[in-house]
Write an enzyme that holds these catalytic residues in place. Structure first.
Site, PDB file in Angstrom:
ATOM      1  CB  VAL A   1     -17.578   2.024  -3.644  1.00  0.00           C
ATOM      2  CG1 VAL A   1     -17.918   0.695  -3.308  1.00  0.00           C
ATOM      3  CG2 VAL A   1     -16.043   1.634  -4.248  1.00  0.00           C
TER       4      VAL A   1
ATOM      5  N   GLY B   1     -22.236   6.646   3.412  1.00  0.00           N
ATOM      6  CA  GLY B   1     -21.111   6.607   2.673  1.00  0.00           C
ATOM      7  C   GLY B   1     -20.927   6.861   0.857  1.00  0.00           C
TER       8      GLY B   1
ATOM      9  N   GLY C   1     -19.404   7.996  -2.276  1.00  0.00           N
ATOM     10  CA  GLY C   1     -18.618   8.028  -2.239  1.00  0.00           C
ATOM     11  C   GLY C   1     -18.953   7.173  -3.644  1.00  0.00           C
TER      12      GLY C   1
ATOM     13  CE  LYS D   1      -4.419   1.015   0.332  1.00  0.00           C
ATOM     14  NZ  LYS D   1      -5.468  -0.046   0.255  1.00  0.00           N
TER      15      LYS D   1
HETATM   16  N1  LIG Z   1     -12.508   2.320  -4.226  1.00  0.00           N
HETATM   17  C1  LIG Z   1     -12.556   1.038  -4.244  1.00  0.00           C
HETATM   18  O1  LIG Z   1     -12.338   0.520  -5.749  1.00  0.00           O
HETATM   19  C2  LIG Z   1     -12.280   0.147  -3.525  1.00  0.00           C
HETATM   20  C3  LIG Z   1     -12.198  -0.637  -3.397  1.00  0.00           C
HETATM   21  C4  LIG Z   1     -11.850  -1.191  -1.701  1.00  0.00           C
HETATM   22  C5  LIG Z   1     -12.316  -0.881  -0.535  1.00  0.00           C
HETATM   23  N2  LIG Z   1     -12.220   0.450  -0.776  1.00  0.00           N
HETATM   24  C6  LIG Z   1     -13.229   1.083   0.659  1.00  0.00           C
HETATM   25  O2  LIG Z   1     -14.064   1.992   0.551  1.00  0.00           O
HETATM   26  C7  LIG Z   1     -13.919   2.739   0.955  1.00  0.00           C
HETATM   27  C8  LIG Z   1     -14.786   4.031  -0.233  1.00  0.00           C
HETATM   28  O3  LIG Z   1     -14.137   3.929  -1.023  1.00  0.00           O
HETATM   29  P1  LIG Z   1     -14.090   5.117  -2.565  1.00  0.00           P
HETATM   30  O4  LIG Z   1     -13.628   4.620  -3.428  1.00  0.00           O
HETATM   31  O5  LIG Z   1     -15.715   4.899  -2.357  1.00  0.00           O
HETATM   32  O6  LIG Z   1     -13.454   6.622  -1.329  1.00  0.00           O
HETATM   33  P2  LIG Z   1     -14.622   8.085  -1.570  1.00  0.00           P
HETATM   34  O7  LIG Z   1     -13.785   8.916  -1.437  1.00  0.00           O
HETATM   35  O8  LIG Z   1     -15.554   8.308  -3.423  1.00  0.00           O
HETATM   36  O9  LIG Z   1     -15.773   7.897  -1.030  1.00  0.00           O
HETATM   37  C9  LIG Z   1     -15.854   7.496   0.536  1.00  0.00           C
HETATM   38  C10 LIG Z   1     -17.009   8.884   0.490  1.00  0.00           C
HETATM   39  O10 LIG Z   1     -17.329   8.968   1.847  1.00  0.00           O
HETATM   40  C11 LIG Z   1     -18.075   9.913   2.617  1.00  0.00           C
HETATM   41  N3  LIG Z   1     -17.762  10.184   4.240  1.00  0.00           N
HETATM   42  C12 LIG Z   1     -16.628   9.935   4.463  1.00  0.00           C
HETATM   43  N4  LIG Z   1     -16.185  10.148   5.567  1.00  0.00           N
HETATM   44  C13 LIG Z   1     -18.118  10.308   6.377  1.00  0.00           C
HETATM   45  C14 LIG Z   1     -18.428   9.180   7.712  1.00  0.00           C
HETATM   46  N5  LIG Z   1     -17.456   9.932   8.170  1.00  0.00           N
HETATM   47  N6  LIG Z   1     -20.004   9.585   7.260  1.00  0.00           N
HETATM   48  C15 LIG Z   1     -20.138   9.604   5.961  1.00  0.00           C
HETATM   49  N7  LIG Z   1     -20.034   9.713   5.208  1.00  0.00           N
HETATM   50  C16 LIG Z   1     -18.320   9.742   4.948  1.00  0.00           C
HETATM   51  C17 LIG Z   1     -16.958  10.947   1.957  1.00  0.00           C
HETATM   52  O11 LIG Z   1     -17.623  11.886   1.883  1.00  0.00           O
HETATM   53  C18 LIG Z   1     -17.238   9.943   0.257  1.00  0.00           C
HETATM   54  O12 LIG Z   1     -18.729  10.582  -0.448  1.00  0.00           O
HETATM   55  C19 LIG Z   1     -12.606   3.135   1.830  1.00  0.00           C
HETATM   56  O13 LIG Z   1     -12.724   2.694   2.667  1.00  0.00           O
HETATM   57  C20 LIG Z   1     -11.700   2.448   0.474  1.00  0.00           C
HETATM   58  O14 LIG Z   1     -10.533   2.086   1.380  1.00  0.00           O
HETATM   59  C21 LIG Z   1     -12.687   1.035  -2.633  1.00  0.00           C
END
Ligand SMILES: NC(=O)c1ccc[n+]([C@@H]2O[C@H](COP(=O)([O-])OP(=O)(O)OC[C@H]3O[C@@H](n4cnc5c(N)ncnc54)[C@H](O)[C@@H]3O)[C@@H](O)[C@H]2O)c1
Length: 316
Positions: free
Chosen positions: A157, A153, A155, A54
């Site tokens: 995903v 959340g 975002g 990472k």
């Molecule tokens: N993107 C991927 O393919 C992937 C793969 C495996 C794991 N993940 C994990 O999934 C999670 C989300 O990833 P992502 O790519 O969607 O990230 P992202 O940054 O696009 O989305 C995260 C969202 O969570 C919101 N957020 C932050 N703090 C918050 C809280 N306390 N309460 C509610 N909402 C909150 C943010 O405003 C944002 O909209 C992360 O933990 C990431 O490590 C992502």
């Protein structure tokens, strides 16, 4: 900035680069180490034959201007290059597909290239697909129609997951710290929960944590009102002991590193020449892996998933 290599298999490890705010440099290092370790478990559980690594880039208090941000990504790419292939980087929180393309100009050890370049593209839709499969498996394979599911959340995903669940007819409640995400809630006809801290505790069939990690701890687990937790966020448990706490409370928890492997499955596939059909097969297998984890659970789903990952590693 830091890179952690938890384990290499055939000389390689893989895991995205996260740009995030940290209170101290030690916090950033602790985070990158924890994340690299969970990438090893994720890759092993999915049978990918690669180790876990990472990267993190700690952001300054004030948002960097575009030039500073590019310089930081350039430096990070040089750091990746210095590992000589033992660490491959990709997209994670705070890093975009354009950033991946930019870094690929300075190091070969990047995965998750754009689709038009023969790559997997943004891993998030693959992750969301895998989480939907994990949710279905965790609800016993019964239809999602009419099930009350809370996505915390929205975002990359969580947003795509919410769209998928809405299409499947789930009764959705959604929440995000960013009030602009309410637009998506309205578009999907989902209930908007203004306080994300409370969303975790709603009465529902399933909670899907899709923001940041550490949300399940000694304080939050006793307050859960849903029998199942399955989401995308990495490192959802504040520490491993929370796995037993969930089990003792009768909450079925889908181990995050199994449920959210879709993105890793997609980006790692590039190392063999990206093949969408193979990726889809492997993502579909997330449901079978979870079924196996649940069937062998005695003390916690976390312990069972770690055991399964270790066994699969033995054969990797
Ligand atoms: N993107 C991927 O393919 C992937 C793969 C495996 C794991 N993940 C994990 O999934 C999670 C989300 O990833 P992502 O790519 O969607 O990230 P992202 O940054 O696009 O989305 C995260 C969202 O969570 C919101 N957020 C932050 N703090 C918050 C809280 N306390 N309460 C509610 N909402 C909150 C943010 O405003 C944002 O909209 C992360 O933990 C990431 O490590 C992502």
């Amino acid at each position: 900035m830091a890179v952690a290599v938890h384990r290499t298999i055939a000389g390689r490890s893989l895991g995205g680069c996260r740009m995030w705010h940290y209170a101290t440099a030690d916090d950033a290092v602790a985070d990158v180490e924890r994340l690299a370790s969970s990438m090893s478990s994720k890759a092993a559980a999915a049978g990918l034959g690669i180790g876990g690594g990472k990267g993190v880039v700690a952001l300054p208090d004030t948002a960097p201007d575009p030039e500073q941000r590019r310089d930081a990504l350039h430096d990070f790419a040089d750091l990746v290059e210095s590992f000589g292939g033992r660490y491959f980087t990709a997209q994670d929180v705070g890093v975009t597909l354009e950033d991946v393309v930019f870094m690929a100009g300075f190091t070969d050890y990047v995965t998750g290239h754009p689709v038009e370049d023969g790559g997997s593209g943004d891993p998030s839709p693959y992750t969301a697909h895998g989480v939907e499969i994990a949710i279905r498996a965790s609800l016993g394979g019964r239809p999602l129609e009419g099930r009350r599911i809370v996505v915390v959340g929205l975002g990359h995903v969580g947003g795509e997951l919410a769209r998928r669940l809405a299409r499947a007819g789930a009764r959705l409640a959604v929440s995000d710290v960013d009030p602009r995400r309410r637009e998506l809630a309205d578009e999907l006809g989902a209930e908007w929960v203004a306080d994300p801290a409370e969303a975790l505790f709603l009465d529902a069939d399933l909670i899907a944590p899709c923001a940041l990690g550490g949300v399940l701890d000694e304080e939050s687990v006793p307050r859960l009102n849903a029998p199942v937790v399955a989401g995308a966020a990495n490192n959802q448990l504040a520490h491993d002991g929370i796995g037993e706490l969930l089990h003792d409370r009768g909450v079925l928890w889908a181990p995050d590193f199994v449920a959210n492997a879709g993105g890793l499955i997609a980006v790692s596939d590039e190392l063999h020449g990206f093949d969408r059909a193979r990726v889809e097969r492997r993502i579909a297998a997330i449901g079978d892996t979870l079924g196996e984890v649940y069937a062998r659970t005695t003390t916690s789903t976390l312990a069972a998933a770690k055991e399964l990952a270790a066994e699969r590693l033995g054969t990797a």
